[in-house]
Design a protein around this motif. Structure first.
Motif, mmCIF file in Angstrom:
data_model
loop_
_atom_site.group_PDB
_atom_site.id
_atom_site.type_symbol
_atom_site.label_atom_id
_atom_site.label_comp_id
_atom_site.label_asym_id
_atom_site.label_seq_id
_atom_site.Cartn_x
_atom_site.Cartn_y
_atom_site.Cartn_z
ATOM 1 N N PHE A 167 6.992 5.154 -12.946
ATOM 2 C CA PHE A 167 5.151 4.758 -12.311
ATOM 3 C C PHE A 167 4.863 3.485 -12.976
ATOM 4 N N LEU A 168 4.965 3.825 -14.242
ATOM 5 C CA LEU A 168 4.262 2.233 -14.996
ATOM 6 C C LEU A 168 4.574 0.812 -14.538
ATOM 7 N N VAL A 169 6.735 1.186 -14.203
ATOM 8 C CA VAL A 169 7.129 0.094 -13.770
ATOM 9 C C VAL A 169 7.012 -0.340 -12.707
ATOM 10 N N LEU A 170 6.629 0.440 -11.628
ATOM 11 C CA LEU A 170 6.446 0.456 -10.533
ATOM 12 C C LEU A 170 4.997 -0.327 -10.177
ATOM 13 N N MET A 171 4.363 0.458 -11.299
ATOM 14 C CA MET A 171 2.832 -0.646 -10.741
ATOM 15 C C MET A 171 2.796 -1.935 -11.565
ATOM 16 N N ALA A 172 3.668 -2.611 -12.012
ATOM 17 C CA ALA A 172 3.804 -3.878 -12.498
ATOM 18 C C ALA A 172 4.266 -4.486 -11.295
ATOM 19 N N VAL A 173 5.500 -3.454 -10.918
ATOM 20 C CA VAL A 173 5.541 -4.582 -9.895
ATOM 21 C C VAL A 173 4.706 -4.977 -8.737
ATOM 22 N N ASN A 174 4.705 -3.763 -8.308
ATOM 23 C CA ASN A 174 3.086 -3.793 -7.367
ATOM 24 C C ASN A 174 1.668 -4.636 -7.547
ATOM 25 N N PHE A 175 1.850 -4.931 -9.435
ATOM 26 C CA PHE A 175 0.270 -5.228 -9.066
ATOM 27 C C PHE A 175 1.173 -6.570 -9.303
ATOM 28 N N PHE A 176 1.668 -7.365 -9.379
ATOM 29 C CA PHE A 176 2.729 -8.732 -9.789
ATOM 30 C C PHE A 176 2.536 -9.437 -7.748
ATOM 31 N N LEU A 177 2.752 -8.148 -7.297
ATOM 32 C CA LEU A 177 3.114 -8.756 -5.839
ATOM 33 C C LEU A 177 1.991 -8.728 -4.414
ATOM 34 N N TRP A 204 0.752 -1.439 0.036
ATOM 35 C CA TRP A 204 -0.110 -0.133 -0.288
ATOM 36 C C TRP A 204 0.960 1.208 -0.154
ATOM 37 N N ALA A 205 2.249 1.337 0.413
ATOM 38 C CA ALA A 205 2.853 2.171 0.598
ATOM 39 C C ALA A 205 3.420 2.153 -0.602
ATOM 40 N N ARG A 206 3.722 1.276 -1.638
ATOM 41 C CA ARG A 206 4.172 1.443 -2.777
ATOM 42 C C ARG A 206 2.909 2.072 -3.680
ATOM 43 N N TRP A 207 1.489 1.514 -3.777
ATOM 44 C CA TRP A 207 0.854 2.251 -4.415
ATOM 45 C C TRP A 207 0.660 3.907 -4.463
ATOM 46 N N SER A 208 0.348 4.186 -2.970
ATOM 47 C CA SER A 208 0.702 5.520 -2.350
ATOM 48 C C SER A 208 1.851 6.190 -3.911
ATOM 49 N N VAL A 209 2.765 5.488 -3.368
ATOM 50 C CA VAL A 209 3.733 6.251 -4.263
ATOM 51 C C VAL A 209 3.390 6.215 -6.079
ATOM 52 N N ILE A 210 3.028 5.335 -6.110
ATOM 53 C CA ILE A 210 2.365 5.179 -7.646
ATOM 54 C C ILE A 210 1.590 6.570 -8.087
ATOM 55 N N VAL A 211 0.649 6.322 -7.513
ATOM 56 C CA VAL A 211 -0.551 7.551 -7.628
ATOM 57 C C VAL A 211 -0.386 7.927 -6.954
ATOM 58 N N THR A 212 0.375 9.025 -6.588
ATOM 59 C CA THR A 212 0.442 11.029 -6.309
ATOM 60 C C THR A 212 2.235 10.689 -7.381
ATOM 61 N N GLY A 213 2.969 9.916 -7.701
ATOM 62 C CA GLY A 213 3.656 9.869 -8.382
ATOM 63 C C GLY A 213 2.961 10.923 -10.005
ATOM 64 N N ILE A 214 2.164 9.365 -10.648
ATOM 65 C CA ILE A 214 0.647 9.707 -11.198
ATOM 66 C C ILE A 214 0.266 11.134 -11.424
ATOM 67 N N VAL A 215 0.133 11.684 -9.971
ATOM 68 C CA VAL A 215 -0.930 12.458 -9.811
ATOM 69 C C VAL A 215 -0.428 13.681 -10.482
ATOM 70 N N LEU A 216 1.029 13.547 -9.977
ATOM 71 C CA LEU A 216 2.219 14.828 -10.033
ATOM 72 C C LEU A 216 2.743 15.035 -11.450
ATOM 73 N N VAL A 217 2.792 14.057 -12.279
ATOM 74 C CA VAL A 217 2.958 13.645 -13.671
ATOM 75 C C VAL A 217 2.225 14.829 -14.573
ATOM 76 N N LEU A 218 0.763 13.851 -14.765
ATOM 77 C CA LEU A 218 -0.031 14.696 -15.081
ATOM 78 C C LEU A 218 -0.290 15.911 -14.827
ATOM 79 N N TRP A 219 -0.169 16.327 -13.872
ATOM 80 C CA TRP A 219 -0.586 17.825 -13.456
ATOM 81 C C TRP A 219 0.410 18.885 -13.764
ATOM 82 N N THR A 220 1.824 18.524 -13.890
ATOM 83 C CA THR A 220 2.998 19.334 -14.079
ATOM 84 C C THR A 220 3.159 19.150 -15.561
ATOM 85 N N SER A 221 2.626 17.652 -16.461
ATOM 86 C CA SER A 221 3.685 17.630 -17.212
ATOM 87 C C SER A 221 3.249 19.088 -18.644
ATOM 88 N N THR A 222 3.157 19.302 -19.402
ATOM 89 C CA THR A 222 2.710 20.730 -20.258
ATOM 90 C C THR A 222 2.914 20.117 -21.220
#
Length: 207
Positions: free
Chosen positions: A57-67, A27-45
């Protein structure tokens, strides 16, 4: 009636800590993933920046989906694999700090992603393993700042910022493991029939 005695060995206790505690890491990893994706979408111009930053973050997501999938299916991974996955978390966060477009090393604000993964890890593993993991996180962050040349080492404000961030990472590991040891000691005392500890636990559950 004789008091109940602790029947678990230290190895069994460690295995149970990992079995029940790895969900905290996930769940800590999910929090990192969600926070990162939100920041990416928010800051990408532009789309180019989005395609450069989202893969981390897609790599982190793949690892966490498996675990997480293994855990939900009732076959969680053993301690070694959980540790390896947690080290991968640190490596990916360090890669973000080093490679993030337009913001590298000390100037990259994604260093905060170290905090939840170090804290969650400290809640699950023993002091020695937690200390090694926390030191690894600190060394990786220091290495990222050195590699990117963003720390002048002139005893100025940037050096102070780096020291404060390292202290916070260390504090995350210490506090998480301190809580872990308190809870384990309480469970050991309760399993041995310590009446005061049992009363405290029951009182806490009642509230």
């Amino acid at each position: 009636m004789p008091a109940a005695r602790e029947v678990r060995t230290a190895a069994q206790a460690n295995q149970e800590d990992v079995f029940y505690g790895q969900t905290v890491i996930m769940w800590a990893r999910w929090s990192v993933i969600v926070t990162g994706i939100v920041l990416v979408l928010w800051t990408s111009t532009n789309v180019s920046l989005l395609t450069q930053t989202m893969p981390f973050f897609l790599v982190l997501m793949a690892v966490n989906f498996f675990l997480h999938g293994r855990y939900v299916m009732g076959s969680p991974l053993n301690r070694v694999v959980v540790i390896v996955a947690s080290v991968i978390d640190l490596v990916l966060i360090t890669a973000i700090v080093v490679l993030w477009p337009g913001s590298h090393g000390l100037h990259n604000q994604f260093y905060v992603l170290y905090f939840p993964v170090v804290f969650a890890f400290a809640l699950v593993f023993t002091r020695r393993i937690e200390a090694a993991y926390t030191v690894l996180a600190i060394l990786l962050y220091l290495g990222a700042c050195l590699f990117t040349g963003t720390v002048p080492f002139d005893l100025g404000s940037d050096d102070k910022v780096l020291v404060m961030r390292v202290i916070v990472i260390a504090a995350m590991g210490f506090l998480g493991n301190y809580y872990f040891r308190i809870q384990r000691d309480r469970l050991v005392q309760a399993s041995r029939g310590d009446r005061s500890t049992l009363s405290e636990i029951r009182g806490g559950l009642a509230h």
